[in-house]
Design an enzyme around this catalytic site. Sequence first.
Site, PDB file in Angstrom:
ATOM      1  N   HIS A 130      -2.975  -5.278 -17.844  1.00 23.35           N
ATOM      2  CA  HIS A 130      -2.584  -5.057 -16.393  1.00 23.35           C
ATOM      3  C   HIS A 130      -2.847  -4.007 -15.493  1.00 23.35           C
ATOM      4  O   HIS A 130      -2.525  -3.898 -14.480  1.00 23.35           O
ATOM      5  CB  HIS A 130      -0.951  -5.363 -16.298  1.00 23.35           C
ATOM      6  CG  HIS A 130      -0.431  -6.779 -16.452  1.00 23.35           C
ATOM      7  ND1 HIS A 130      -0.346  -7.711 -15.219  1.00 23.35           N
ATOM      8  CD2 HIS A 130      -0.097  -7.428 -17.594  1.00 23.35           C
ATOM      9  CE1 HIS A 130       0.230  -8.864 -15.730  1.00 23.35           C
ATOM     10  NE2 HIS A 130       0.271  -8.607 -16.905  1.00 23.35           N
ATOM     11  N   LYS A 133       5.607  -3.107  -1.402  1.00 19.26           N
ATOM     12  CA  LYS A 133       4.997  -3.005  -2.636  1.00 19.26           C
ATOM     13  C   LYS A 133       5.317  -1.587  -3.443  1.00 19.26           C
ATOM     14  O   LYS A 133       6.066  -1.185  -2.860  1.00 19.26           O
ATOM     15  CB  LYS A 133       3.372  -2.952  -2.943  1.00 19.26           C
ATOM     16  CG  LYS A 133       2.952  -2.082  -2.043  1.00 19.26           C
ATOM     17  CD  LYS A 133       1.151  -2.162  -2.205  1.00 19.26           C
ATOM     18  CE  LYS A 133       0.631  -3.369  -1.347  1.00 19.26           C
ATOM     19  NZ  LYS A 133       0.213  -4.152  -2.134  1.00 19.26           N
ATOM     20  N   ARG A 134       5.582  -1.542  -4.802  1.00 22.50           N
ATOM     21  CA  ARG A 134       6.034  -0.110  -5.097  1.00 22.50           C
ATOM     22  C   ARG A 134       5.352   0.681  -4.635  1.00 22.50           C
ATOM     23  O   ARG A 134       4.202   0.752  -4.256  1.00 22.50           O
ATOM     24  CB  ARG A 134       5.780  -0.259  -6.737  1.00 22.50           C
ATOM     25  CG  ARG A 134       6.969  -1.113  -7.554  1.00 22.50           C
ATOM     26  CD  ARG A 134       8.384  -0.526  -7.247  1.00 22.50           C
ATOM     27  NE  ARG A 134       8.463   0.651  -8.173  1.00 22.50           N
ATOM     28  CZ  ARG A 134       9.235   0.699  -9.293  1.00 22.50           C
ATOM     29  NH1 ARG A 134       9.838  -0.388  -9.828  1.00 22.50           N
ATOM     30  NH2 ARG A 134       9.624   1.913  -9.799  1.00 22.50           N
ATOM     31  N   LYS A 166      -1.653   3.184  -4.441  1.00 16.11           N
ATOM     32  CA  LYS A 166      -1.447   2.070  -3.570  1.00 16.11           C
ATOM     33  C   LYS A 166      -1.834   2.445  -2.240  1.00 16.11           C
ATOM     34  O   LYS A 166      -1.967   1.672  -1.120  1.00 16.11           O
ATOM     35  CB  LYS A 166      -0.093   1.218  -3.760  1.00 16.11           C
ATOM     36  CG  LYS A 166      -0.039   0.370  -4.955  1.00 16.11           C
ATOM     37  CD  LYS A 166       1.137  -0.089  -5.300  1.00 16.11           C
ATOM     38  CE  LYS A 166       1.629  -0.854  -6.468  1.00 16.11           C
ATOM     39  NZ  LYS A 166       1.070  -2.296  -6.221  1.00 16.11           N
ATOM     40  N   THR A 223      -0.304  -9.258  -6.425  1.00 10.83           N
ATOM     41  CA  THR A 223      -0.043 -10.966  -6.132  1.00 10.83           C
ATOM     42  C   THR A 223       0.640 -10.982  -4.437  1.00 10.83           C
ATOM     43  O   THR A 223       0.523 -11.700  -4.083  1.00 10.83           O
ATOM     44  CB  THR A 223       1.167 -11.308  -6.922  1.00 10.83           C
ATOM     45  OG1 THR A 223       1.996 -10.400  -7.307  1.00 10.83           O
ATOM     46  CG2 THR A 223       0.180 -11.556  -8.539  1.00 10.83           C
ATOM     47  N   LYS A 278       0.547 -13.838  -1.521  1.00 14.93           N
ATOM     48  CA  LYS A 278       1.547 -14.274  -0.972  1.00 14.93           C
ATOM     49  C   LYS A 278       1.410 -14.287   0.424  1.00 14.93           C
ATOM     50  O   LYS A 278       1.833 -15.139   1.314  1.00 14.93           O
ATOM     51  CB  LYS A 278       3.026 -13.437  -1.255  1.00 14.93           C
ATOM     52  CG  LYS A 278       3.386 -13.663  -2.843  1.00 14.93           C
ATOM     53  CD  LYS A 278       4.449 -12.650  -2.962  1.00 14.93           C
ATOM     54  CE  LYS A 278       4.627 -12.156  -4.463  1.00 14.93           C
ATOM     55  NZ  LYS A 278       5.302 -11.136  -4.740  1.00 14.93           N
TER      56      LYS A 278
HETATM   57  C1  LIG Z   1       5.201  -9.987  -5.310  1.00 15.54           C
HETATM   58  C2  LIG Z   1       5.950  -8.904  -5.411  1.00 15.54           C
HETATM   59  C3  LIG Z   1       5.532  -7.579  -5.685  1.00 15.54           C
HETATM   60  C4  LIG Z   1       4.183  -7.224  -5.971  1.00 15.54           C
HETATM   61  O1  LIG Z   1       3.516  -6.806  -5.004  1.00 15.54           O
HETATM   62  P1  LIG Z   1       2.099  -6.072  -4.953  1.00 15.54           P
HETATM   63  O2  LIG Z   1       1.798  -5.949  -3.687  1.00 15.54           O
HETATM   64  O3  LIG Z   1       0.958  -6.950  -5.480  1.00 15.54           O
HETATM   65  O4  LIG Z   1       2.123  -4.839  -5.471  1.00 15.54           O
HETATM   66  C5  LIG Z   1       6.684  -6.494  -5.938  1.00 15.54           C
HETATM   67  N1  LIG Z   1       7.610  -6.694  -5.585  1.00 15.54           N
HETATM   68  C6  LIG Z   1       8.177  -7.867  -5.248  1.00 15.54           C
HETATM   69  C7  LIG Z   1       9.840  -8.084  -5.003  1.00 15.54           C
HETATM   70  C8  LIG Z   1       7.298  -8.941  -4.964  1.00 15.54           C
HETATM   71  O5  LIG Z   1       7.914 -10.017  -4.619  1.00 15.54           O
END
Ligand SMILES: *Cc1c(COP(=O)(O)O)cnc(C)c1O
Length: 829
Positions: free
Chosen positions: A373, A564-565, A570, A674, A678
């Site tokens: 990953h 995101k985190r 990032k 991911t 979305k």
């Molecule tokens: C989808 C999701 C992530 C992943 O987000 P990235 O932008 O791909 O890092 C992290 N936290 C939550 C709550 C999510 O639903």
Amino acid sequence: MPVSVPNGNDPIAVIADDPRHSVSGFTTEFIRELHNRQGVSLRDASLHDKFQATASAVRHYMVDEWLETKDKNAAAKQKTVGYLSAEYLLGPQLDNALLATDLTEIVEESLAQHGIDLAQVREQEVEPGLGNGGLGRLAACFIDSLATMDVPCIGYGIRYEYGIFRQTFVDGHQVEEADKWLALESPWEFVHPENAVQVNFAGHTETWTDETGRERTRWVPGWGVQGLPYNYLVPGYGTRRVNTLRLWGARANNQFDLKTFNQGDYVEAVRAQTFAENISKVLYPEDSTPQGKELRLQQQYFFVACSLRDFIENELEPGFDLHRLGERIIFQLNDTHPVIAVPELMRILIDEKGFEWDEAWEVTKSCFAYTCHTLLPEALEVWPTELLGRLLPRHMQIINLINVSFMAEVRATFPGDEERALRMSIVTEHPVQSVRMAHLATVAGSKVNGVAALHSQLLRDKVLPDFSALWPEKFTNVTNGVTPRRFVRQSNPGLSALVTSRIGGGWVKHLDQFDGLEPLADDAGFREEFRAVKAANKERLREVLHKRDGIDLPEGHLLDVMVKRLHEYKRQTLKLLHVVSLYEQVLSGKRKVEDLTPRTVVFGAKAAPGYRLAKDIIHLINSVAAVVNRDPRLEGRLGIAFPANYNVTLAEKLIPAADLSEQISLAGMEASGTGNMKFALNGALTIGTDDGANVEIRGLVGDDNFFLFGMDEPAAAALREQGYRPRSIYESDETLRATIDLIESGIFSGGRGGAFGSVTSALLDEDRFMAFADFASYLEAQEAVEAKYADQEAWTRSAILNVARTGYFSSDRSMRDYLDRIWHAGPVV
Ligand SMILES: *Cc1c(COP(=O)(O)O)cnc(C)c1O
């Protein structure tokens, strides 16, 4: 609120024949649960009682199918997917269960007849946050897809008593609070203490001679715990299959405790119990940067030992010939966290089942596949042999033996290339003697996959190049996906109803049908309706943020979202530099305020509690927000909203409301992402780098419908190679200099200069992820965003094309790829 969407699936009709599948039928179940489970009358029931009773009544509708699924699996004797993951970021379960059972309207009506609002009941649910971010959410999407596709799967993981911490802000600083998600009990789990599994640790090994005169090894453990299985139902959509997610909780081992107790040391007995139960106490909150903590290794071994034992003893029929184990199970290793399962299976086969080494190794190799990953070197797990050998002495021996034969294979294939052998060795000597878990996983796995096309390529070329030279056919790609049930159908009922009105409801299971929306991008009436859905989603978000955070989102703004985190790679700082540069341009008169596109930037991000710089960045974002949001000179045209505690519940409200999706990592750093998928599926346009799955998103939606900026991976690598000097970019780029200088001026810290020195000097001195190098290009792309947004028809057309062209990113498609390329398994109907 929720709009009815016909499922268009026959199996639902079977459920609909159930007499309980009616308003009066549900009411009976609900009242029974209220009385028998909660022990209250409807008159005295609290909202919490009503939630518990609703959830457990809904679960009634899945239990028959769940039991039926087990019988079907036992009869079919086909291959099961054992998904091994230390994290499952499930999100709230009620809506998902209502969708799977097709009960939403029935429950809404039944509760309404008793003066109860389903929306209020829904808000009582505390989401199980048993994951950090993308990796854990991916596991949750995958098990949803496999159930929907009728594939036998058991998700195996850990039932952490405390999930990911709850984030709050105090004076703009992140403060962590314990996530007591079980404080009011979870209505979704079935615990089976009678199926507890023994797991051992420490001690020593000894050799002995068996009846046939063969020398054998056994492990004499020092202490042990019990693993209790907690079963969660994983209902498929539009099918009768209900799979199982089995999470393990640690319990003290009675035998050990009793012995101490009998010796009279009651306090010691209780202390030992606490020690054992600590194993499943808390999720480690580091995302992408594992800490080599002993408790974490205990957690990893604990859950895989339970899972292997469970599958072999309870899921296979008695007397099954374990030489054929690979025909019945494929254990997918979600990152390296469960890799200790490899020596554990070897130990079971050799020490307990009497296999010869070579036989055991053939079976083991057929039972595992590994998903990598990451690309960050610091994210690759290593365990010191001192720790591993102390905690799991027999496993350490087995790993050494695997390495001896692996090294022999390498030396035979590349004679005289000792450097290569050292690079590939599972055990490294530097900086301290350690086991490289990714190497162990690659040696043992039948396949190794990356999670997006670019990532898989870099995995082959940069992370594990020696391994791909030795075993080119072992490496493959499976691009990640997200479940359309949760991330479109449930979270965006408005869009779901609109789409279904034009192309039918089959897309919920076959997301490629979104391509039927393509011609509608040119239909002015459809665009109008599409905009109305987005506007309603923004309104819903306004209400949520007002109530949840006391944040008042302005109306009519472009919603620019980065959730995101928090991690340097990032590049949340790059987003923030953009906002500060806009502010600086208005203050200095370089830009007229009426030329700003009214925009609210939404951040959502948790930082690992020990990641100082990430926490300083959060403080800076909040401090900039406090100043910018109050400055009358901006005339309300630019704002920042940073709701605390970004989680799945909030994601489901935020993403459908977004106009612009920020996916701005340095190219070559984000394995897939991911969140990016979305957003595109919900009609946001992406501003992004050529990184992770962004590459594939752009390829599908087309350059006209995506805002690309920044260096690509080869350019970033070349710049690093030639010596990257961020300070010289600062010196030569006037806009960047003014932006950094404004931060350093103290304007965001009550006049106190240097308050954010850790952030600015990390950028000026090192800028590990080259935000400065991409800054000018990013600002240019943001101007293209503004130009496009000014033409609402063109913007909407692109947004619709994003939806129409990204059906590929369904996790159902990811699962099909795993089934075909890696698992060689299929559905049981
Ligand atoms: C989808 C999701 C992530 C992943 O987000 P990235 O932008 O791909 O890092 C992290 N936290 C939550 C709550 C999510 O639903």
